[in-house]
Design an enzyme around this catalytic site. Structure first.
Site, PDB file in Angstrom:
ATOM      1  N   GLY A  45       0.835  -1.195   0.000  1.00  0.00           N
ATOM      2  CA  GLY A  45       0.000   0.000   0.000  1.00  0.00           C
ATOM      3  C   GLY A  45       0.867   1.241   0.000  1.00  0.00           C
ATOM      4  O   GLY A  45       2.042   1.187   0.390  1.00  0.00           O
ATOM      5  N   GLN A  50       3.068  10.015   1.317  1.00  0.00           N
ATOM      6  CA  GLN A  50       4.348   9.296   1.327  1.00  0.00           C
ATOM      7  C   GLN A  50       5.206   9.603   0.102  1.00  0.00           C
ATOM      8  O   GLN A  50       6.391   9.291   0.081  1.00  0.00           O
ATOM      9  CB  GLN A  50       4.115   7.776   1.365  1.00  0.00           C
ATOM     10  N   CYS A  93       6.458  -0.242   7.118  1.00  0.00           N
ATOM     11  CA  CYS A  93       5.994   0.867   6.287  1.00  0.00           C
ATOM     12  C   CYS A  93       7.164   1.364   5.444  1.00  0.00           C
ATOM     13  O   CYS A  93       8.278   1.474   5.960  1.00  0.00           O
ATOM     14  CB  CYS A  93       5.483   1.983   7.198  1.00  0.00           C
ATOM     15  N   LEU A  94       6.895   1.674   4.188  1.00  0.00           N
ATOM     16  CA  LEU A  94       7.960   2.160   3.300  1.00  0.00           C
ATOM     17  C   LEU A  94       8.529   3.491   3.783  1.00  0.00           C
ATOM     18  O   LEU A  94       9.646   3.854   3.420  1.00  0.00           O
ATOM     19  CB  LEU A  94       7.436   2.302   1.863  1.00  0.00           C
ATOM     20  N   HIS A 136      -3.913   1.020   7.788  1.00  0.00           N
ATOM     21  CA  HIS A 136      -2.551   1.572   7.797  1.00  0.00           C
ATOM     22  C   HIS A 136      -2.438   2.751   6.825  1.00  0.00           C
ATOM     23  O   HIS A 136      -1.925   3.810   7.188  1.00  0.00           O
ATOM     24  CB  HIS A 136      -1.566   0.448   7.428  1.00  0.00           C
ATOM     25  N   GLU A 137      -2.955   2.562   5.596  1.00  0.00           N
ATOM     26  CA  GLU A 137      -2.835   3.612   4.577  1.00  0.00           C
ATOM     27  C   GLU A 137      -3.707   4.826   4.910  1.00  0.00           C
ATOM     28  O   GLU A 137      -3.289   5.964   4.707  1.00  0.00           O
ATOM     29  CB  GLU A 137      -3.176   3.068   3.185  1.00  0.00           C
ATOM     30  N   HIS A 140      -2.131   7.251   7.226  1.00  0.00           N
ATOM     31  CA  HIS A 140      -1.186   8.193   6.607  1.00  0.00           C
ATOM     32  C   HIS A 140      -1.884   9.503   6.231  1.00  0.00           C
ATOM     33  O   HIS A 140      -1.291  10.573   6.307  1.00  0.00           O
ATOM     34  CB  HIS A 140      -0.579   7.596   5.332  1.00  0.00           C
TER      35      HIS A 140
END
Ligand code: NI
Length: 172
Positions: A45, A50, A93-94, A136-137, A140
């Site tokens: 995701g 991000q 997470c990226l 999670h997304e 953000h």
């Protein structure tokens, strides 16, 4: 086009993103670039902040885990958390450096309202891994990272690791 991924502790990751007013060609191009960037980084995701764009848009592909591609784009998502509290094991997470992972409490299912890239309304319930990725997304978009959900002790330890890493990076 591959986009640069913004990493913690960048202030941009801690702000609430703006709603998308109109789904323009620019927004569609952003979504395509976000998919390309997500797949290249082997993520499941990615949210627009991000990649440096504080807009309420996210892409995800929870099917990647089982090699069953299921790309989804959600514009202006609104979540209602449902079901039981479950442990999302070893979330990463990226945007969270040092490949840090931790268990996070999530809801087992969510009711989602959003728009797709054609402007169609989406209203559906998601459960399982998709529900976890979505939570999670969506976090953000509200300026939250999974490390905002861990214990204060773990967070302090992680923050000191990041600080050391950033210092060594700057010295090099
Ligand atoms: Ni993330």
């Amino acid at each position: 086009m591959l986009l640069d991924i913004v990493t913690y502790p960048a202030p941009l990751l801690a702000i609430s993103s703006e709603p998308v007013c109109e789904i323009t060609g620019e927004i569609r191009a952003l979504a395509a670039d976000m998919f390309e960037t997500m797949y290249a980084s082997r993520g499941v995701g990615l949210a627009a902040p991000q990649v440096g764009r504080p807009l309420r848009i996210l892409v995800m592909d929870a099917g990647q885990k089982d090699k069953q591609p299921a790309p989804r784009v959600f514009v202006n998502p609104v979540l209602v958390l449902l079901g039981d509290e479950i442990v999302s094991e070893q979330e990463g997470c990226l945007s969270v450096p040092l490949n840090y992972r931790a268990d996070v409490l999530r809801s087992s299912s969510v009711f989602l309202r959003a728009r797709d890239l054609d402007g169609n309304d989406i209203a559906q319930e998601l459960s399982g891994f998709s529900a976890i990725v979505l939570q999670h997304e969506a976090d953000h978009l509200d300026g939250l990272l999974f490390i905002d959900h861990i214990s204060r002790l773990r967070r302090t330890l992680y923050d000191s690791k990041v600080k050391k890493w950033l210092t060594s990076k700057n010295d090099a």
